[in-house]
Design a protein around this motif. Structure first.
Motif, mmCIF file in Angstrom:
data_model
loop_
_atom_site.group_PDB
_atom_site.id
_atom_site.type_symbol
_atom_site.label_atom_id
_atom_site.label_comp_id
_atom_site.label_asym_id
_atom_site.label_seq_id
_atom_site.Cartn_x
_atom_site.Cartn_y
_atom_site.Cartn_z
ATOM 1 N N ARG A 148 -12.033 7.281 10.918
ATOM 2 C CA ARG A 148 -11.069 7.961 10.047
ATOM 3 C C ARG A 148 -11.649 9.265 9.512
ATOM 4 O O ARG A 148 -10.984 10.291 9.498
ATOM 5 N N GLN A 196 -4.875 -2.574 6.250
ATOM 6 C CA GLN A 196 -3.952 -2.372 5.132
ATOM 7 C C GLN A 196 -4.707 -2.411 3.799
ATOM 8 O O GLN A 196 -4.472 -1.583 2.915
ATOM 9 N N ASP A 219 -6.973 0.732 3.473
ATOM 10 C CA ASP A 219 -6.169 1.900 3.092
ATOM 11 C C ASP A 219 -5.861 1.874 1.594
ATOM 12 O O ASP A 219 -5.925 2.899 0.916
ATOM 13 N N GLU A 238 -9.043 2.750 -0.309
ATOM 14 C CA GLU A 238 -9.398 4.163 -0.152
ATOM 15 C C GLU A 238 -8.497 5.070 -0.999
ATOM 16 O O GLU A 238 -8.940 6.084 -1.518
#
Length: 137
Positions: free
Chosen positions: A26, A73, A76, A79
């Motif tokens: 990412r 999920q 995310d 983050e």
């Protein structure tokens, strides 16, 4: 869960590896600069006992079928709300509830554990010092 200790050890190692790969991929894809490494006191060792069973397939199917929340999920969600690096991910059964335990290390070296219900994705608990310093502004 006494029936699946080796399965959970295997899944933990797999999930931790995927989490690390996901974070690195990412940051590379978005062009973000990698954060400075946090010094560690000792290397992390992961050992996995040999298992002839295929119980991990049941966990994989549970995620694929939507019976368990997928790790991306939750990563995310973390983050978007907290600054830190994922240190360890575990999938455990506590009091009949399957939970993800995700440890993150903050910029000050603090280790904070986030516990999520693996079925609903609900944040159940946060444990550790200095979590306020990790909240994303």
């Amino acid at each position: 869960m006494q029936k699946f200790p080796v399965l959970f050890a295997l899944v933990f190692a797999l999930v931790a590896g995927l989490a690390l790969w996901w974070l690195l991929a990412r940051n590379t894809a978005t062009g973000q600069q990698q954060p400075a490494p946090v010094p560690t006191r000792a290397p992390v060792n992961i050992s996995i006992e040999a298992d002839s069973g295929d119980d991990w397939l049941h966990l994989n199917a549970a995620v694929s079928e939507g019976r368990l929340v997928g790790l991306p999920q939750l990563l995310d969600w973390l983050e978007a709300r907290y600054v830190g690096q994922v240190l360890e991910v575990e999938l455990e059964s506590e009091d009949g509830i399957t939970v993800y335990e995700i440890e993150m290390v903050g910029a000050q070296g603090q280790v904070v554990e986030f516990e999520f219900d693996a079925v609903s994705g609900e944040l159940l608990q946060i444990d550790g010092p200095g979590v306020e310093a990790m909240v994303r502004q």
